[in-house]
Design an enzyme around this catalytic site. Structure first.
Site, PDB file in Angstrom:
ATOM      1  CG  HIS A 209      -2.035  -0.954   1.193  1.00 62.36           C
ATOM      2  ND1 HIS A 209      -2.968  -0.946   0.186  1.00 62.36           N
ATOM      3  CD2 HIS A 209      -2.400  -1.958   2.041  1.00 62.36           C
ATOM      4  CE1 HIS A 209      -3.858  -1.895   0.401  1.00 62.36           C
ATOM      5  NE2 HIS A 209      -3.533  -2.538   1.511  1.00 62.36           N
ATOM      6  CB  CYS A 252      -2.411   3.698  -3.985  1.00 59.92           C
ATOM      7  SG  CYS A 252      -3.549   2.422  -4.572  1.00 59.92           S
TER       8      CYS A 252
END
Length: 371
Positions: A209, A252
């Protein structure tokens, strides 16, 4: 090409000792195709004639094929078979690689001068390219974060880790895969790899992430992009000075989604990620600043799967990494994802745009070692 032209007589004399052996390796390395191999390997022709025809064929193919051939001539199994080949490269301030990581002081692609790291400089007629001949090529570290304390499970990430491992092993790297690293563990492992003895290159793939300027450990703690680079800067890692250090980041970089537009580019005014001032870094992100990147639970992420596909296609052709990443950008930019907008509740189509940044000073080509 100049290296071959200036040493043609000596190379002919050396390779004529066993023409069949070098022809087989040239064909396996795809420097010549099967038809050209058959035309060169004619029973009854004198060995010298076969080698002269081979050298002429390679030089007529242009600079990239000549560089591939020079790289092949410095492979350990070639040096073992043609021990006098060292004479060719000692004349050109070069040295062959062995099966350990090379930290020598001479490089294979120059006819003028070299720097103290063994990388070619001062090129005149040939394309300046990073050396990629050591076996193993170098370390490839893959950090695959799947399970987090609060953040969602990154389903499909194992598919990315698997294909990355396969591709970089095929490219001759010594691959290490680390699963579910906290921020502290990741920093410690990066520092440990910075202290290692390195080959001709270093590759790091981070699957996790992420947010604006950071990726996350499995403890949900951030790791800045500078923390990724720092152990491998010239001030901290002397055996990678002047050598390429490539980082591929699947994460991301924000919470926005990129809308589709027609026939015009979507500008992003956000600030750019930090790239160290030190030379010879490549930083390839799955998406531009502020935006999501997409991952399919059953097959992996758009970026990593496309990257590995293009590496498999482009590396045997001798494509450099920026050419490959440009094709990755094109392929990923043409993909669509359907998502539900949290504010409106409507279903929309979203896009993704990868973003490479670099301070490379030479062409970076991941040459495929003989299998």
């Amino acid at each position: 090409m100049q290296t071959l032209r200036e040493n043609k007589t000596l190379i002919t004399e050396i390779l004529s000792a066993d023409p069949e052996f070098i022809l087989q390796h040239v064909q396996q390395a795809k420097i010549v195709n099967q038809r050209e191999y058959n035309n060169l390997n004619v029973t009854g022709h004198p060995p010298e004639t076969i080698i002269i025809n081979l050298l002429d064929k390679v030089m007529n193919k242009g600079t990239e094929k000549c560089l591939d051939f020079v790289t092949l001539l410095q492979q350990p199994n070639i040096i073992d078979t043609y021990s006098r080949m060292e004479e060719v490269f000692s004349n050109n301030l070069t040295a062959p690689s062995d099966h350990t990581f090379s930290t020598g002081t001479r490089g294979p692609y120059t006819t003028s001068s070299t720097d103290t790291t063994g990388q070619a400089v001062g090129m005149s007629s040939e394309v300046c390219q990073y050396r990629m001949t050591s076996l193993p090529r170098g370390h490839c570290l893959i950090i695959n974060n799947v399970h987090f304390i609060q953040m969602g499970e990154r389903r499909g990430s194992d598919k990315d880790a698997e294909v990355l491992k396969d591709v970089f092993q095929w490219l001759g790297f010594k691959v290490t895969v680390l699963l579910d690293q906290t921020a502290v563990q990741a920093r410690e492992e990066l520092k440990r790899f910075g202290d290692e003895t390195h080959g001709d290159a270093f590759v790091c793939c981070v699957l996790s992430h992420g947010g604006k300027g950071v990726i996350y450990g499995t403890d949900d703690e951030p790791i800045s992009t500078n923390d990724l680079f720092s152990p491998f800067k010239g001030t901290n890692c002397s055996t990678l000075i002047g050598k390429p250090k490539a980082f591929f980041i699947q994460a991301c970089r924000g919470k926005d989604t990129q809308d589709r537009v027609q026939l015009e580019a979507d500008e992003n005014p956000g600030h750019q990620i930090y790239i160290p001032a030190d030379a010879d870094f490549l930083f390839a992100m799955a998406t531009v600043e502020d935006y999501y990147s997409f991952r399919i639970p059953t097959s992996g992420s758009w970026f990593i799967q496309t990257l590995c596909k293009q590496l498999k296609q482009g590396c045997p052709r001798g494509d450099d990494i920026l050419t490959i990443l440009t094709q990755v950008n094109r392929d990923v930019s043409q993909m669509d994802d359907r998502y539900r907008d949290k504010k409106s509740g409507e279903y929309k189509r979203a896009k993704q745009m990868p973003e490479p940044k670099y301070t490379l000073t030479k062409r970076l080509v991941f040459t495929v070692p003989p299998q």
